[in-house]
Design an enzyme around this catalytic site. Structure first.
Site, PDB file in Angstrom:
ATOM      1  CE  LYS A  87     -12.382   0.774   1.739  1.00  0.00           C
ATOM      2  NZ  LYS A  87     -12.028   1.809   2.442  1.00  0.00           N
ATOM      3  CG  HIS A 122       9.776 -29.257  -1.073  1.00  0.00           C
ATOM      4  ND1 HIS A 122      10.319 -30.371  -1.213  1.00  0.00           N
ATOM      5  CD2 HIS A 122      10.397 -28.652   0.222  1.00  0.00           C
ATOM      6  CE1 HIS A 122      11.420 -30.465  -0.298  1.00  0.00           C
ATOM      7  NE2 HIS A 122      11.549 -29.551   0.420  1.00  0.00           N
ATOM      8  CD  GLU A 131      -3.260  -0.707   2.300  1.00  0.00           C
ATOM      9  OE1 GLU A 131      -3.070   0.256   3.110  1.00  0.00           O
ATOM     10  OE2 GLU A 131      -4.492  -1.080   1.914  1.00  0.00           O
TER      11      GLU A 131
HETATM   12  O1  PA5 Z   1      -3.799   0.975   5.957  1.00  0.00           O
HETATM   13  C1  PA5 Z   1      -4.773   1.445   5.909  1.00  0.00           C
HETATM   14  O2  PA5 Z   1      -5.074   2.571   6.094  1.00  0.00           O
HETATM   15  C2  PA5 Z   1      -6.105   0.514   5.577  1.00  0.00           C
HETATM   16  O3  PA5 Z   1      -5.459  -0.756   5.315  1.00  0.00           O
HETATM   17  C3  PA5 Z   1      -7.006   0.466   6.643  1.00  0.00           C
HETATM   18  O4  PA5 Z   1      -6.695   0.128   7.731  1.00  0.00           O
HETATM   19  C4  PA5 Z   1      -7.948  -0.518   6.126  1.00  0.00           C
HETATM   20  O5  PA5 Z   1      -8.526  -0.209   5.083  1.00  0.00           O
HETATM   21  C5  PA5 Z   1      -9.146  -0.622   7.337  1.00  0.00           C
HETATM   22  O6  PA5 Z   1      -9.745   0.889   7.498  1.00  0.00           O
HETATM   23  P1  PA5 Z   1     -10.420   1.066   8.892  1.00  0.00           P
HETATM   24  O7  PA5 Z   1      -9.519   1.078   9.921  1.00  0.00           O
HETATM   25  O8  PA5 Z   1     -10.812   2.629   8.600  1.00  0.00           O
HETATM   26  O9  PA5 Z   1     -11.867   0.330   8.784  1.00  0.00           O
END
Ligand code: PA5
Length: 425
Positions: free
Chosen positions: A412, A298, A277
Site C-alpha cells: 500500500k 490433470h 495472513e
Molecule cells: O483481514 C484483514 O484485516 C484484511 O484482509 C482486510 O479485511 C482487507 O485489507 C480490507 O480492509 P478494509 O475492510 O479496512 O477495507
C-alpha cells in the site's frame, strides 16, 4: 459435526505424536485473551452477539433490498469480501431460492472487470453494500465512488436510500460520509479483524440478500463454537492445528487444501487468506495453496504425486452430496463404461478421492481429511468457526500473533507513493 481424520499422516511422523500439550497452551491463551492480539478475539462470541444484537436489522435490510432490487453490488476486498463470496458460491445452488443477484466489486483494480459488471447490471434496480473496516482501502473506495455515481444518476436524491455501509462504529472516512449522508450503517466490531468478520454484517447482509438462511448459519456456528471451546485431543480444531504444525516441523512447508466440489473454490480462497495472513510472518508459516479435484489432478497432479516433497494435503469432503445422478446403462457399451452403470456419480467421486488419498500418501504427501456432513447453511457455519479456531490455535502454537497483518501495508505504501497520494489524505 465436522470430523478430522489424521490416519493419513501417521506413517510420516517421527517417534513423537502431534504436540497436544502445545495445542492446550494455545487454546488457553486464545480463550483467556492473554496472547498476542488478544484484543481481537471478539469473533469467539460473534455468532451469539450477532443473533442477539444485529440479526433482526440485517434481515430487515435484506428484505428491503430484495423487495425493490434485482441486484446487490457488494464492494469490499480481503476479509471484507471473501467470506460472503465463499458463502454465496458454496450455497448458491442449494439455498438460493428467492434472493437477488449478487455482484462483487472492489476486490481489484481491473477496468475490464468493472465495465463488464456495469454492462451486466444494465438498467436493473440495484442497491450497494460497501464494506470496509478502515474505510480507506483504495480498491473498494474507488469502486464505491463509481457505483455511488451510478446510483445518483439512476435515483437522484433517493440514491442515499440504496446505500448500506458496513464499517467501523466510530472511525474512518466511510463512517464520516455515512453519518453526513444518512446511509444505513452496519458495524464491523472493534474486537474482530477483517478475516474473522464473516459472521457479522460484513458477510451476513450479502448472504441474506442472496437467499441464504443466515439464522441457520449463525445457530450452527454458535453451537459448534461451544464444542470447540472444550479442550482435549479429541477437539477437531486441535487435531487439525497440531497435525499440520507437526508436519511443518518435519519440513512439509506448503499445505494444499484440496476439495471435490467446484462450489467450494472461494471457500478455499477465504481459507487461504485466513491462514496466510494469520500465520505467514516473522519469517515462518505454512504456505496455504488450494487445488480443485479431480480437475487439477490433470494439471497439478503430476507435481503433487512426483515433485519435491514439501507438500502436505488437507482434503475437504462433504459426507453426503445434495443430489444424485445414476450413471446410465448404454446398449453396446461402446465407451466401455457399463461397469459403472447404476452407480451414483457422487459415489464415483468419493471412490476417486479414496484412490487419490492412497496414491498421494504412497507418493510421500501426508494427508489430513476434514469431513463435513453437508454442503448447506449449517455446514458453512461450522466450517467458518472450525477453521478460525484451528487457525488461531495453530498460529499461537507457532508463536505468532494470529490477528495482525503488518506485511499487507508494504504494497500500500509503495502504491500510494507511485500514485502520488498527498500526505494529508
Ligand atoms: O483481514 C484483514 O484485516 C484484511 O484482509 C482486510 O479485511 C482487507 O485489507 C480490507 O480492509 P478494509 O475492510 O479496512 O477495507
Amino acid at each position: 459435526m465436522i470430523k478430522v481424520d489424521l490416519s493419513g499422516i501417521s506413517t510420516f511422523l517421527d517417534s513423537a505424536d502431534p504436540d497436544y500439550a502445545a495445542a492446550a497452551q494455545a487454546h488457553r491463551v486464545l480463550l483467556d485473551g492473554s496472547g498476542a492480539g488478544g484484543e481481537f478475539t471478539g469473533w469467539l462470541e460473534l455468532p451469539r452477539r450477532t443473533i442477539k444484537n444485529e440479526l433482526k436489522s440485517i434481515l430487515s435490510a435484506a428484505a428491503k433490498i430484495k423487495s425493490r432490487s434485482k441486484a446487490l453490488v457488494v464492494i469490499g476486498i480481503g476479509g471484507s469480501y471473501l467470506g460472503a463470496k465463499a458463502a454465496v458460491d458454496m450455497l448458491g445452488k442449494t439455498d438460493n431460492s428467492e434472493g437477488c443477484k449478487i455482484y462483487f466489486v472492489g476486490s481489484g483494480l481491473s477496468v475490464d472487470y468493472l465495465n463488464d459488471i456495469i454492462t451486466e447490471l444494465g438498467d436493473d434496480d440495484f442497491d450497494v453494500n460497501v464494506i470496509s473496516k478502515s474505510g480507506t482501502t483504495l480498491e473498494p473506495a474507488l469502486a464505491f465512488r463509481i457505483f455511488r455515481g451510478l446510483l445518483e444518476r439512476k435515483y437522484g436524491k433517493a440514491a442515499k436510500k440504496h446505500i448500506f455501509a458496513t464499517t467501523d462504529n466510530e472511525r474512518g472516512v466511510l463512517k464520516k460520509m455515512a453519518d453526513e449522508e444518512g446511509w444505513d450503517c452496519f458495524v464491523v466490531p472493534d474486537d474482530v479483524g477483517g478475516r474473522y468478520s464473516v459472521l457479522s454484517a460484513v458477510g451476513l447482509l450479502p448472504m441474506a440478500v442472496s437467499g441464504i438462511d443466515i439464522s441457520e448459519v449463525l445457530g450452527s456456528a454458535s453451537e459448534y463454537l461451544s464444542e470447540l471451546a472444550s479442550p482435549g485431543p479429541s477437539n477437531p480444531a486441535w487435531q487439525y492445528a497440531a497435525g499440520r504444525q507437526k508436519l511443518y516441523g518435519l519440513g512439509y512447508s506448503t499445505e494444499l487444501l484440496a476439495y471435490y466440489e467446484p462450489s467450494f473454490r472461494f471457500m478455499a480462497e477465504w481459507w487461504k487468506q485466513l491462514f496466510g495472513e494469520s500465520e505467514g510472518k516473522n519469517g515462518i508459516g505454512i504456505f496455504p495453496a488450494s487445488l480443485e479435484y479431480t480437475a487439477d489432478l490433470h494439471s497439478m497432479g503430476q507435481f503433487v504425486q512426483d515433485g519435491p516433497r514439501f507438500l502436505m494435503e488437507t482434503v475437504l469432503q462433504f459426507e453426503k452430496a445434495n443430489s444424485e445422478f445414476k450413471i446410465p446403462f448404454a446398449l453396446g457399451d461402446r465407451d466401455g463404461l457399463n461397469y459403472l452403470a447404476g452407480r451414483d456419480l457422487a459415489d464415483v467421486n468419493r471412490t476417486a478421492a479414496a484412490a487419490v488419498k492412497s496414491a498421494h500418501i504412497l507418493g510421500g504427501v501426508p494427508n489430513i481429511e476434514i469431513l463435513v456432513p453437508r454442503r448447506d447453511a449449517a455446514g458453512f457455519g461450522e466450517l467458518v468457526v472450525f477453521f478460525q479456531f484451528a487457525c488461531a490455535v495453530s498460529a499461537y502454537m507457532s508463536g505468532v500473533n494470529p490477528f495482525d497483518q503488518p506485511g499487507v501495508e508494504a504494497y500500500k505504501k509503495s502504491m500510494f507513493r507511485m500514485l502520488g497520494k498527498p500526505s494529508d489524505k
